[in-house]
Write a protein that holds these residues in place. Structure first.
Motif, mmCIF file in Angstrom:
data_model
loop_
_atom_site.group_PDB
_atom_site.id
_atom_site.type_symbol
_atom_site.label_atom_id
_atom_site.label_comp_id
_atom_site.label_asym_id
_atom_site.label_seq_id
_atom_site.Cartn_x
_atom_site.Cartn_y
_atom_site.Cartn_z
ATOM 1 N N TYR A 65 12.130 8.413 78.919
ATOM 2 C CA TYR A 65 10.807 8.270 78.146
ATOM 3 C C TYR A 65 10.977 8.664 76.636
ATOM 4 O O TYR A 65 10.564 7.936 75.595
ATOM 5 C CB TYR A 65 9.790 9.260 78.841
ATOM 6 C CG TYR A 65 8.514 9.447 78.271
ATOM 7 C CD1 TYR A 65 7.764 8.159 77.939
ATOM 8 C CD2 TYR A 65 7.720 10.614 78.115
ATOM 9 C CE1 TYR A 65 6.496 8.316 77.388
ATOM 10 C CE2 TYR A 65 6.499 10.636 77.750
ATOM 11 C CZ TYR A 65 5.774 9.612 77.224
ATOM 12 O OH TYR A 65 4.397 9.509 77.078
ATOM 13 N N GLY A 66 11.675 9.867 76.119
ATOM 14 C CA GLY A 66 11.815 10.518 74.936
ATOM 15 C C GLY A 66 12.687 9.434 74.152
ATOM 16 O O GLY A 66 12.186 8.984 73.105
ATOM 17 N N ALA A 67 13.816 8.855 74.755
ATOM 18 C CA ALA A 67 14.584 7.835 73.958
ATOM 19 C C ALA A 67 13.990 6.740 73.860
ATOM 20 O O ALA A 67 14.195 5.974 72.816
ATOM 21 C CB ALA A 67 15.977 7.560 75.037
ATOM 22 N N SER A 69 10.733 6.088 73.646
ATOM 23 C CA SER A 69 9.734 6.315 72.505
ATOM 24 C C SER A 69 10.408 6.544 71.032
ATOM 25 O O SER A 69 9.616 6.015 70.237
ATOM 26 C CB SER A 69 8.896 7.506 73.017
ATOM 27 O OG SER A 69 9.491 8.899 72.677
ATOM 28 N N ALA A 70 11.762 6.615 71.103
ATOM 29 C CA ALA A 70 12.453 6.677 69.617
ATOM 30 C C ALA A 70 12.990 5.749 69.433
ATOM 31 O O ALA A 70 13.695 5.346 68.398
ATOM 32 C CB ALA A 70 13.464 7.837 69.736
ATOM 33 N N GLY A 71 12.761 4.455 70.148
ATOM 34 C CA GLY A 71 13.282 3.098 69.875
ATOM 35 C C GLY A 71 14.438 2.719 70.611
ATOM 36 O O GLY A 71 14.850 1.466 70.212
ATOM 37 N N ALA A 72 15.054 3.204 71.410
ATOM 38 C CA ALA A 72 16.340 2.963 71.900
ATOM 39 C C ALA A 72 16.041 2.013 73.297
ATOM 40 O O ALA A 72 15.051 2.038 73.837
ATOM 41 C CB ALA A 72 17.179 4.362 72.365
ATOM 42 N N ILE A 190 17.963 0.310 66.711
ATOM 43 C CA ILE A 190 16.691 1.040 67.134
ATOM 44 C C ILE A 190 15.652 1.160 66.227
ATOM 45 O O ILE A 190 14.554 1.572 66.597
ATOM 46 C CB ILE A 190 17.252 2.661 67.280
ATOM 47 C CG1 ILE A 190 17.847 3.202 65.905
ATOM 48 C CG2 ILE A 190 18.265 2.940 68.516
ATOM 49 C CD1 ILE A 190 17.988 4.964 66.037
ATOM 50 N N ASN A 191 15.715 0.584 65.211
ATOM 51 C CA ASN A 191 14.763 0.399 64.354
ATOM 52 C C ASN A 191 13.961 -0.772 64.090
ATOM 53 O O ASN A 191 13.149 -1.105 62.811
ATOM 54 C CB ASN A 191 15.393 0.879 62.533
ATOM 55 C CG ASN A 191 15.627 2.476 62.488
ATOM 56 O OD1 ASN A 191 14.888 3.286 62.893
ATOM 57 N ND2 ASN A 191 17.028 2.532 62.070
ATOM 58 N N ALA A 196 7.891 2.634 67.064
ATOM 59 C CA ALA A 196 8.897 3.930 67.687
ATOM 60 C C ALA A 196 8.885 5.042 66.887
ATOM 61 O O ALA A 196 8.717 5.078 65.644
ATOM 62 C CB ALA A 196 10.302 3.173 67.823
ATOM 63 N N LEU A 197 8.872 6.218 67.371
ATOM 64 C CA LEU A 197 9.161 7.345 66.769
ATOM 65 C C LEU A 197 10.200 7.401 65.610
ATOM 66 O O LEU A 197 11.450 7.295 66.647
ATOM 67 C CB LEU A 197 9.174 8.531 67.578
ATOM 68 C CG LEU A 197 8.015 8.742 68.909
ATOM 69 C CD1 LEU A 197 7.964 9.975 69.729
ATOM 70 C CD2 LEU A 197 6.487 8.487 68.208
ATOM 71 N N GLY A 198 9.972 7.912 64.472
ATOM 72 C CA GLY A 198 11.115 8.013 63.560
ATOM 73 C C GLY A 198 11.611 6.741 63.178
ATOM 74 O O GLY A 198 12.677 6.925 62.469
ATOM 75 N N THR A 199 10.992 5.569 63.510
ATOM 76 C CA THR A 199 11.733 4.360 62.875
ATOM 77 C C THR A 199 11.534 4.126 61.355
ATOM 78 O O THR A 199 10.578 4.727 60.849
ATOM 79 C CB THR A 199 10.799 3.210 63.615
ATOM 80 O OG1 THR A 199 11.486 1.961 63.421
ATOM 81 C CG2 THR A 199 9.504 3.131 63.073
ATOM 82 N N ASP B 63 5.050 11.730 63.499
ATOM 83 C CA ASP B 63 5.306 11.262 64.943
ATOM 84 C C ASP B 63 5.358 12.192 66.053
ATOM 85 O O ASP B 63 5.973 13.477 65.790
ATOM 86 C CB ASP B 63 6.473 10.427 64.774
ATOM 87 C CG ASP B 63 6.537 9.249 63.932
ATOM 88 O OD1 ASP B 63 5.399 8.876 63.429
ATOM 89 O OD2 ASP B 63 7.572 8.400 63.828
ATOM 90 N N VAL B 75 12.195 15.221 77.105
ATOM 91 C CA VAL B 75 11.571 14.190 76.340
ATOM 92 C C VAL B 75 12.322 14.418 74.911
ATOM 93 O O VAL B 75 12.802 13.486 74.371
ATOM 94 C CB VAL B 75 9.984 14.347 76.308
ATOM 95 C CG1 VAL B 75 9.663 13.268 75.176
ATOM 96 C CG2 VAL B 75 9.592 13.647 77.417
ATOM 97 N N GLY B 78 15.794 13.218 74.907
ATOM 98 C CA GLY B 78 16.018 11.976 74.656
ATOM 99 C C GLY B 78 15.698 11.465 73.148
ATOM 100 O O GLY B 78 16.595 10.698 72.683
ATOM 101 N N HIS B 86 16.457 13.758 62.740
ATOM 102 C CA HIS B 86 15.170 14.195 62.498
ATOM 103 C C HIS B 86 14.963 15.623 63.344
ATOM 104 O O HIS B 86 16.104 15.900 63.905
ATOM 105 C CB HIS B 86 14.430 13.381 63.448
ATOM 106 C CG HIS B 86 13.763 11.998 62.743
ATOM 107 N ND1 HIS B 86 14.849 11.022 62.364
ATOM 108 C CD2 HIS B 86 12.726 11.586 62.433
ATOM 109 C CE1 HIS B 86 14.095 10.041 61.794
ATOM 110 N NE2 HIS B 86 12.827 10.494 61.425
#
Lengths: 361, 250
Positions: A65-67, A69-72, A190-191, A196-199, B63, B75, B78, B86
């Motif tokens: 879920y985390g990865a 959401s970070a665009g991976a 990933i960008n 995505a978060l941090g994109t 974010d 989370v 990940g 970051h």
């Protein structure tokens, strides 16, 4: 043209994921999918990816879920009891519309069951084992080649629809070896996702938020209808649009008096049964759903007008048979034959069932 | 005229929804100040928990991911693995972190994930209506321990900072409070240390903030802070339990 390589089904999934641009894998050991994490533990560091063995299935799916959401492009895999544990996370991922691929190499259940092949997770996979109004796409390979091809496609589908995609396999497909022509590699960054978060991609609003909470009932209702509309688009794409070729395979159905229906490894046994039936003068055909959600209902509905009866065969006490009945809608009888608990029916057993149905006396 | 006090740049213009006197608002602000001072506000990604601070993302301008109950460290793992450049942090309460999320916090700490965890310990479940938490004091009355927490029945309050400090990987584990101006200044310093360690790629940092819940404790904010000093701090002593880089002396 590239050469075919001899691979185990579990390893084919691993290599196809790498070729699809997946660089992040989070999982927890369980049989009979163990070759997949072992393959990626060796392979992902070679491509500057991350393999992480989590403390639990629950942690693994939340790392996904985390990865995601970070665009991976990210994947997890497990077998039945482990996939049950992942359901909480899958509900969140579906609700937040995060793309990811989840592999279930199904084994016998309920409970700890055994490590032999089964198809008894059909309901969990197609109905959504977690809470709430959501759907996951479910692809059902029937060969090692398809383990690779469908995994490669699964990442594209996940990104296209911003939705989790399940690859529903079983202990045989995971363990057996077949020659595979590996799919073409994808380029992935990933960008490239603006949400995505941090994109670093140009964003629509200011900051990006990945969330599933809508305290206002009207907002949650709006969100759920938004998801529903997306699921309708996916259903249409598989029924008559660009994904029609991925929905279903039919074999000798045009003049069939009895249509056999089965997915995954069972469909290969059913193909043998159809050939043996034809040799014996029985007009049998085969419908093999390649995608279990959305389900190829229209193909079965159309056949209901032509054939005399259906026989659904599963390695369960009867789960997909309900979807076949919904599709046939009472127009023709739908019969069921199943073996469960990790047993695999032989072509001979199924042939006997066909005989009973076409020659009742 | 010189402006001497303003909203941190990395925080949004959203009024807090927290109960009057709650420490969440204070700690949120300290987080915002630290990230601004370290100039990483535009590189921060937060992970909100389930509990009163489920809407923490509303108050920050960067974010955020809103995680399932207890899963924030997984989370965050990940996210940080995908975006190692970051500053990734979780913000969790005691039910979230010390009960349902015990496995996730212990293993994220044990792997030495390069994240920061802010742990609000107020000895009670706030949002669900004041139930007993793993950190509830012996004898403390809550909605689910109406006769007071009985150690024979429910065990003893769990000390997470002490527990995590036994692990090899974490670089910074500290317990602070914001009940007095002096403690608040120490808390800010601890939070800044924790984020600085992450900025420098040093490892897992953990800041426990012993806090109040005036609403569910049934006390005024002033009385709640008095009760915190008298009852909670003897069970949860303030101090640094692990500082393997010596950041507090640098």
């Amino acid at each position: 043209m590239a050469d075919k390589v001899l691979m185990k089904g579990n390893e084919a999934i691993g290599e196809a994921a790498v070729l699809a641009g997946c660089r992040y894998y989070f999982g927890y050991p369980i049989t009979p999918q163990s070759e997949l994490p072992a393959y990626l533990a060796r392979r992902l560091p070679e491509v500057e990816g991350v393999f992480l063995q989590a403390e639990s299935e629950i942690a693994a799916i939340n790392m996904v879920y985390g990865a995601a959401s970070a665009g991976a492009r990210v994947m997890t895999s497990s077998s039945s009891p482990g996939v049950s544990l992942k359901q909480e996370g899958i509900s969140y991922i579906a609700g937040a519309e995060m793309p990811c691929v989840i592999v279930n190499v199904v084994r016998g259940g309920p409970g700890l069951g055994n490590i032999s092949p089964a198809q008894s997770d059909y309901w969990q996979a197609t109905r959504g084992g977690g809470h709430g109004d959501y759907r996951t796409l479910v692809l059902a390979p029937n060969s090692v080649q398809e383990m690779a091809d469908m995994t490669r496609h699964a990442f594209e589908l996940a990104d296209r629809f911003r939705n989790p995609v399940l690859v529903l396999s079983d202990g045989i497909l995971g363990q057996m070896m077949e020659p595979v022509l590996l799919p073409e590699p994808a380029t992935y960054d990933i960008n490239q996702k603006p949400w995505a978060l941090g994109t670093t991609a140009p964003r629509k609003g200011g900051r990006n938020l990945c969330s599933t909470i809508f305290l206002d009932v009207e907002l949650l209702e709006e969100h759920n209808w938004h998801l529903y509309q997306k699921y309708q688009v996916i259903t249409d794409e598989f029924a008559k649009g660009s994904l029609k070729h991925m929905a279903v395979e039919t074999h000798e159905v045009e003049d069939a008096e009895i249509v056999l229906v089965g997915y995954g490894i069972i469909s290969r046994i059913l193909k043998t049964v159809v050939e043996k039936c034809r040799k014996r003068g029985i007009k049998a055909g085969l419908v093999r759903p390649k995608c279990l959600w959305p389900f190829p209902s229209q193909v079965l509905a159309d056949l209901a007008a032509k054939t005399k009866q259906f026989l659904v065969v599963e390695m369960s006490c009867g789960q997909m048979v309900e979807d076949v009945k919904l599709a046939v809608d009472g127009k023709k009888p739908v019969y069921f034959f199943g073996r469960t608990g990790g047993t695999v029916p032989s072509d001979f057993e199924i042939l006997n069932e066909v005989d009973k149905l076409v020659r009742p006396d | 005229m010189e402006q001497v006090f303003a909203r941190p740049k990395c925080m949004s213009k959203t009024p807090f929804h927290y109960c009057p006197g709650c420490d969440h608002g204070v700690v949120h602000r300290l987080v915002g100040e630290c990230l601004d001072e370290l100039e990483v506000g535009d590189k921060a990604i937060g992970v909100a928990p389930v509990g009163c601070s489920v809407f923490a993302y509303d108050y920050f301008a960067f974010d955020f991911n809103q995680a399932a109950h207890g899963r924030a460290p997984a989370v965050a793992t990940g996210i940080k693995r995908v975006r190692p450049d970051h500053i990734v942090f979780t913000y969790q309460g005691d039910g979230d972190l010390a009960a349902i999320g015990t496995a996730e916090i212990v293993h994220a700490a044990n792997r030495g994930e390069k994240i920061t965890v802010i742990f609000i310990n107020n000895a009670i479940y706030g949002m669900t209506g004041g139930q007993m938490a793993p950190t509830t004091l012996i004898g403390m009355k809550t909605a689910t321990s109406p006769y007071g927490r009985d150690a024979q029945l429910c065990g003893h309050p769990i000390r997470v900072s002490e527990l995590l400090a036994t692990l090899e990987a974490p670089v910074y584990v500290t317990r602070v409070a914001v009940n007095t101006p002096a403690n608040l200044m120490k808390a800010k310093k601890a939070l800044k240390n924790a984020f600085r360690l992450q900025k420098e790629g040093k490892g897992f940092s953990f800041v426990e903030v012993v806090s109040i819940c005036p609403t569910n404790w049934g006390k005024s904010p002033v009385d709640a802070h008095k009760w915190l000093a008298e009852k909670m701090l003897p069970v949860f002593p303030l101090g640094t339990y692990k500082d393997s880089t010596g950041i507090e002396n640098s």
